[in-house]
Each structure stands twice: as C-alpha cells, then as structure tokens.
Design a protein around this motif. Sequence first.
Motif, short mmCIF file in Angstrom:
data_model
loop_
_atom_site.label_atom_id
_atom_site.label_comp_id
_atom_site.label_asym_id
_atom_site.label_seq_id
_atom_site.Cartn_x
_atom_site.Cartn_y
_atom_site.Cartn_z
N PHE A 1 1.09 -1.20 -0.19
CA PHE A 1 -0.37 -0.10 -0.03
C PHE A 1 0.77 1.18 -0.33
CE2 PHE A 1 -2.75 3.41 2.39
CZ PHE A 1 -3.29 3.46 1.39
N ALA A 2 2.14 0.71 0.74
CA ALA A 2 2.88 2.43 0.86
C ALA A 2 3.78 2.67 -0.05
CB ALA A 2 3.58 2.05 1.93
N LEU A 3 4.37 1.50 -1.18
CA LEU A 3 4.28 1.42 -2.07
C LEU A 3 3.41 1.81 -3.52
CD1 LEU A 3 6.44 -1.44 -3.02
CD2 LEU A 3 7.00 0.69 -2.52
N HIS A 4 1.91 1.82 -3.53
CA HIS A 4 1.13 2.21 -4.28
C HIS A 4 0.90 3.44 -4.04
CE1 HIS A 4 -2.70 2.03 -2.59
NE2 HIS A 4 -2.97 2.93 -3.50
N ASP B 1 6.04 -1.51 -12.78
CA ASP B 1 6.01 -2.02 -11.37
C ASP B 1 4.90 -1.70 -10.50
OD1 ASP B 1 7.28 0.12 -11.91
OD2 ASP B 1 9.25 0.02 -10.56
N PHE B 2 5.15 0.08 -10.20
CA PHE B 2 4.58 0.53 -10.30
C PHE B 2 2.97 0.51 -9.92
CE2 PHE B 2 7.30 4.32 -8.55
CZ PHE B 2 7.40 3.77 -6.82
N TYR B 3 2.65 0.46 -12.05
CA TYR B 3 1.31 0.37 -12.35
C TYR B 3 1.09 -1.09 -12.35
CZ TYR B 3 -2.26 0.13 -15.43
OH TYR B 3 -3.91 0.06 -16.42
N GLU B 4 1.66 -2.32 -11.73
CA GLU B 4 0.77 -3.30 -11.22
C GLU B 4 0.46 -2.84 -9.80
OE1 GLU B 4 0.29 -7.43 -12.67
OE2 GLU B 4 0.83 -5.28 -13.91
N LEU B 5 1.04 -2.11 -9.22
CA LEU B 5 0.66 -2.44 -7.68
C LEU B 5 -0.83 -1.15 -7.44
CD1 LEU B 5 4.28 -1.61 -5.95
CD2 LEU B 5 3.02 -3.76 -5.80
N MET B 6 -0.41 -0.48 -8.70
CA MET B 6 -1.84 0.79 -8.46
C MET B 6 -2.97 0.16 -8.87
SD MET B 6 0.53 3.72 -9.23
CE MET B 6 -0.62 4.98 -9.50
N PHE B 7 -2.76 -0.34 -9.92
CA PHE B 7 -3.84 -1.13 -11.22
C PHE B 7 -4.20 -2.01 -11.23
CE2 PHE B 7 -3.30 3.42 -12.54
CZ PHE B 7 -3.52 4.05 -11.79
N GLY C 1 -3.03 -6.54 -3.69
CA GLY C 1 -2.68 -5.96 -1.89
C GLY C 1 -3.41 -4.56 -1.43
N PRO C 2 -3.00 -3.95 -2.02
CA PRO C 2 -2.93 -2.78 -1.87
C PRO C 2 -4.93 -2.49 -1.10
CG PRO C 2 -2.07 -2.54 -3.56
CD PRO C 2 -2.18 -3.83 -2.93
N ILE C 3 -5.45 -3.25 -1.82
CA ILE C 3 -6.63 -2.66 -1.49
C ILE C 3 -7.67 -3.50 -1.01
CG2 ILE C 3 -9.36 -2.77 -2.70
CD1 ILE C 3 -7.85 -0.60 -3.82
N ILE C 4 -6.63 -4.63 -0.22
CA ILE C 4 -7.14 -5.65 0.64
C ILE C 4 -6.76 -4.47 1.79
CG2 ILE C 4 -5.78 -7.03 1.99
CD1 ILE C 4 -5.97 -8.76 -0.60
N HIS C 5 -5.05 -3.89 1.81
CA HIS C 5 -4.88 -3.00 2.99
C HIS C 5 -6.26 -2.24 3.28
CE1 HIS C 5 -2.45 -0.94 5.89
NE2 HIS C 5 -3.04 0.26 4.79
N VAL C 6 -7.25 -1.52 2.03
CA VAL C 6 -7.45 -0.44 2.26
C VAL C 6 -9.08 -0.86 2.92
CG1 VAL C 6 -9.27 1.26 1.01
CG2 VAL C 6 -6.55 1.55 0.75
N GLN C 7 -9.57 -2.14 2.34
CA GLN C 7 -10.03 -2.28 2.94
C GLN C 7 -10.33 -3.15 4.29
OE1 GLN C 7 -11.46 -5.98 0.34
NE2 GLN C 7 -12.11 -4.45 -0.52
N LYS C 8 -9.61 -3.38 4.87
CA LYS C 8 -8.69 -3.38 6.25
C LYS C 8 -8.95 -2.45 7.36
CE LYS C 8 -6.03 -6.83 8.74
NZ LYS C 8 -4.55 -7.47 8.62
N TYR C 9 -8.03 -1.80 7.05
CA TYR C 9 -7.66 -0.32 7.63
C TYR C 9 -8.46 0.93 7.02
CZ TYR C 9 -3.82 -3.66 9.19
OH TYR C 9 -3.08 -4.69 9.65
#
Length: 212
Positions: free
Chosen positions: A62-65, A105-111, A115-123
Amino acid sequence: MAISDRKIREKEDLKKRILEAAKALFLEKGFEATSMRNIAEKVEFSPTTLYLYYKDKNDIVFALHQEGFKLLAQQFSIVSNVEHPYERLKTMGRIYLKFAEENPDFYELMFVRQGPIIHVQKYNSDDWQEGSRTYNVLYETVIECQKEGYFKNLLPHSVSLIIWSTLHGMCTLHMHMRLDCVTFEDDYEIDPEKSRTDYIYETFISFIERLK
C-alpha cells in the motif's frame, strides 16, 4: 537539527529503504513468494524491527502504491496548462500510457494487484483516496468536455469509466505481453516503425473520437 527532527528523518529514511528493498524483491521473486523475513534480510533488519514500521506485506504494498500515485499526480499536473478540456483529456491519455510503460512495477501495484485494496478494506473503510483523486481528475475533465458539447446524452461517470477501463485494458494487455500474441492486420502492420504504445494511443483516440 534538533534531535527530534533527526529521529523523524532517520525513521523516514529507514522506511524508504524498506520500500526500495520490497519493490526490488517483488519484481525479482513476485509478491506471493516474497516474505517479510526476505525484506528484513535485504535491509539487514530483524523481522521484529520491520514490523515496527509496517504491519504486514500488504501494508508495504500500500505504501509503494501511494508513491506510485504521487508520481502519476506529478505527471498529470501538466494537464492544467491545457485549456481546452477535450485536448486535456487526450493529453491525460498519453500521460497514462507513458506512465504505465515507464513504471510497470508501480502500475501493477496501483491498478492490478489486490494487496493495496486489501489493506484499504482492512484499515481504511474502503476509502481509496489516492485512486479516487486520480479518477476525479478524469471525471471533472469529462464534465468540462460535456459543457463544450462532447459526450452528449451520456452520464459523466459512464464516460469516465469507459475511458479508464479502455486505457487500463490496453495497458495491462501490453504490459503482460498479450498483445504480442495478436496478429494486427491494420495500419500497425503497414507502418512497422510505429511503436506499440503509439498504436495503443492512436487506437484510444480513434475510440473517443467516435464516443464524443
């Protein structure tokens, strides 16, 4: 520099080292195959120390994204100089494609990665602030286009989602080499000097020209 300021700076530097190490490992080994222990070893921390900075692997992703969205926002900032909204929309398409190609690499994490969305949903109660801000730039540009007579009788969110999903789909197919498996029988084949990105952009422009 005060001791408190130095400690804050040192903490931020350590977090940056962790993110850089994690990014390198994700690219080398893949997200699933990379463990928190792997990341800790790369930055020469103990796993316990790593958990002082990030809750889990999804927290790191999430921080990388977030860093990726900051970079994309910087590149999108130039569209504010484009006065006509439809020309601005076309410029945004070019920037988006270039960002995806130069920062896969960033595009893959962002879109792409969950992982990043799982973090968003969790926290964060489904509050995807970074993505929402970027989407709103597109949405507001579409509304301005409609005020100029473009995209008549269409809902602005519908137009925005069609534009985003079209660009995203082509970017993702290109990044994952799926387009390499397709035989093109139109002007891309006629002009072999044309780059794949240029072809995608021209295809996108021809699509929104018909949509407008």
